[in-house]
Write a protein that holds these residues in place. Structure first.
Motif, short mmCIF file in Angstrom:
data_model
loop_
_atom_site.label_atom_id
_atom_site.label_comp_id
_atom_site.label_asym_id
_atom_site.label_seq_id
_atom_site.Cartn_x
_atom_site.Cartn_y
_atom_site.Cartn_z
N GLY A 47 15.14 -17.07 11.29
CA GLY A 47 14.77 -16.69 12.65
C GLY A 47 15.22 -15.28 12.99
O GLY A 47 15.99 -14.66 12.25
N ASP A 48 14.74 -14.78 14.11
CA ASP A 48 15.19 -13.46 14.56
C ASP A 48 16.69 -13.47 14.82
O ASP A 48 17.39 -12.48 14.62
N GLY A 49 17.22 -14.65 15.23
CA GLY A 49 18.66 -14.74 15.48
C GLY A 49 19.48 -14.57 14.22
O GLY A 49 20.65 -14.19 14.27
N ARG A 77 10.80 -13.20 8.42
CA ARG A 77 11.49 -13.43 9.68
C ARG A 77 10.53 -14.10 10.66
O ARG A 77 9.47 -13.55 11.00
N GLN A 78 10.89 -15.28 11.13
CA GLN A 78 10.10 -15.97 12.14
C GLN A 78 10.60 -15.49 13.50
O GLN A 78 11.50 -16.05 14.10
N ASN A 79 9.97 -14.41 13.89
CA ASN A 79 10.46 -13.68 15.05
C ASN A 79 9.87 -14.29 16.33
O ASN A 79 8.80 -13.89 16.78
N ASN A 80 10.61 -15.27 16.87
CA ASN A 80 10.11 -15.92 18.10
C ASN A 80 10.84 -15.39 19.34
O ASN A 80 10.84 -16.02 20.39
N HIS A 81 11.52 -14.28 19.19
CA HIS A 81 12.10 -13.49 20.29
C HIS A 81 13.39 -14.02 20.88
O HIS A 81 14.01 -13.35 21.70
MG LIG Z 1 14.45 -17.09 17.25
#
Ligand SMILES: [Mg+2]
Ligand SMILES: Cc1ncc(C[n+]2csc(CCOP(=O)(O)OP(=O)(O)O)c2C)c(N)n1
Length: 332
Positions: free
Chosen positions: A143-145, A170-174
Motif C-alpha cells: 500500500g501507499d502506507g 504500489r496500491q496507491n489508495n491515498h
Molecule cells: Mg493505502
C-alpha cells in the motif's frame, strides 16, 4: 493490452473479486463470519491487471487487503471463502484467515498482516528465481502506507544491487488507515524515490485494468530479460473504510463519491461494449454466473468442517517435530 482475447477473462475476474468481497461484507456484518476484514472493493483493476501480466509460476506477495490479489493470481473463491470461515479445506487449512491467504503451488507467497513484510519475501523469491535461471519474476503488492516502511527501501536497494526480477506494485489508495498521504510521505511523488534506487518507475491509472496490465507486463518482460527490478505506482481507491470496523467517514464524502464514479468494473464494461468485444447482456450473464457461484461458495464454505485441535501444528513448520519443540509448553 493489444489483444482483446483476454478482456472477458479480466472482466470476469474483477466481477468475481467484487462478488467475493461483497459476500464477505454481508457475512461478516450478518455475524456469520469470524475474524476480521479489509475490503479492497474499488481496487480490482490493480489486482487483476497486474496478476494477468504474470505467468502461472511467477511469484506474488500481497498485503492485509489481499483477497483481490490472491483471487486474481489463482486462488478459487471456494478455497478463499472456506479460509475466511476457518474451514479445514480452506486455502491455508484455517491457519491463514482473511489476512494471510497463501498458495505456494500458484506462486502466492501470502497476504500479510505486517505492513511491508511481503517485500523482502518477494526479493528473496526473485533471488531464488535468478539463481535457478527459471525465468520467473516476483511481484509484491504494497500500500501507499508501506512506502515509508524500511523493508521497501531495503528491498528496492537489494533488488537493484543484485539485479533481481522484482516488480514493486504500489496500491496507491491515498490513505494509510485514515491518514492521508501528505501527512506521512516526505515527497508527493514516490516514483522519484524508486528512480533514485535505479529502477524504471511509472505511474499508472490503477482503475484501468488494461493500463495496469501493460505497465506490469513491461516490467515483467524487463525482469525476464535480466534487466532487474521495476516499480509501478498504481493509483486507485478503496470504497470502504480501512477495515470492517471503520465506516470510512474520515474521508471527504465527495472524494469517495468521485472515486465510486470511477468504478473500474463499470469502466471496463464500457470499454468492452464500445469495442464490440461483448454486449451488455453478455456481460450481465458473466455477472450472474459469478454471483451464482459466489452464493453457492458461501453456503459450501460455511458448512465445511473445522479442523481438529490436533491439526494445530500441521503445516506450520517444515519439520513438525523440531517446530513443535520450538514452542515449548504447548500441549495438544
Ligand atoms: Mg493505502
Ligand atoms: C509494520 C506495521 N505497522 C503498522 C501496522 C498497522 N497497520 C495496519 S494497516 C495500516 C495502514 C496501511 O496502509 P497502506 O499500506 O496504505 O494499505 P491500505 O490499508 O491502504 O491498503 C497500518 C498502519 C501493521 N499492520 N504493520
Amino acid at each position: 493490452m493489444e489483444s482483446q482475447e483476454n478482456w472477458l477473462d479480466l472482466f470476469r475476474l474483477m466481477v468475481r473479486i467484487r462478488h467475493f468481497e461483497q459476500m464477505a461484507f454481508e457475512l461478516y456484518t450478518g455475524g456469520k463470519l469470524p475474524g476480521f476484514l479489509h475490503l479492497s472493493i474499488g481496487q480490482e483493476a490493480t489486482s487483476v491487471g497486474a496478476c494477468a501480466a504474470l505467468r502461472a509460476d511467477d511469484y506474488m506477495a500481497s498485503t492485509h487487503r489481499g483477497h483481490g490479489d490472491t483471487i486474481a493470481k489463482g486462488v478459487s473463491v471456494e478455497s478463499a471463502m472456506t479460509e475466511l470461515f476457518g474451514g479445514a479445506t480452506g486455502a491455508c487449512h484455517a491457519k491463514g484467515g482473511s489476512m494471510h491467504i497463501a498458495d505456494f503451488s500458484q506462486g502466492i507467497l501470502g497476504a500479510n498482516g505486517i505492513i511491508g513484510a511481503g517485500i523482502p519475501i518477494t526479493v528473496g523469491a526473485a533471488l531464488s528465481a535468478k539463481q535457478r535461471k527459471s525465468g520467473q519474476v516476483a511481484l509484491c503488492f504494497f500500500g501507499d502506507g508501506a512506502t515509508g516502511i524500511g523493508p521497501l527501501h531495503e528491498g528496492m536497494n537489494m533488488a537493484k544491487l543484485w539485479n533481481l526480477p522484482v516488480i514493486f506494485v504500489r496500491q496507491n489508495n491515498h490513505y494509510a488507515e485514515s491518514t492521508p498521504r501528505h501527512e506521512y510521505q516526505g515527497i508527493p511523488d514516490v516514483v522519484r524515490w524508486a528512480e533514485g534506487y535505479g529502477m524504471p518507475a511509472v505511474k499508472v491509472d490503477g482503475n484501468d485494468v488494461l493500463a495496469v496490465y501493460t505497465a506490469v507486463a513491461q516490467a515483467a518482460a524487463r525482469g525476464r530479460r535480466g534487466e532487474g527490478p521495476s516499480f509501478v505506482d498504481s493509483e486507485t481507491y478503496r470504497w470502504y473504510g480501512h477495515n470492517i470496523g471503520d465506516p470510512g467517514t474520515a474521508r471527504p464524502k465527495e472524494e469517495v463519491e468521485m472515486w465510486k464514479a470511477r468504478d473500474p468494473i463499470a469502466r471496463f464494461r464500457r470499454v468492452i461494449i464500445e469495442h464490440n468485444v461483448a454486449s451488455g447482456a453478455e456481460l450481465d450473464a458473466i455477472d450472474d454466473e459469478e454471483n451464482t457461484r459466489m452464493q453457492a461458495a458461501a453456503v459450501m464454505a460455511e458448512h465445511e468442517p473445522k479442523p481438529p485441535l490436533s491439526a494445530a501444528l500441521e503445516d506450520v513448520y517444515s519439520d513438525p517435530v523440531l517446530g513443535s519443540r520450538a514452542i515449548q509448553g504447548v500441549r495438544i
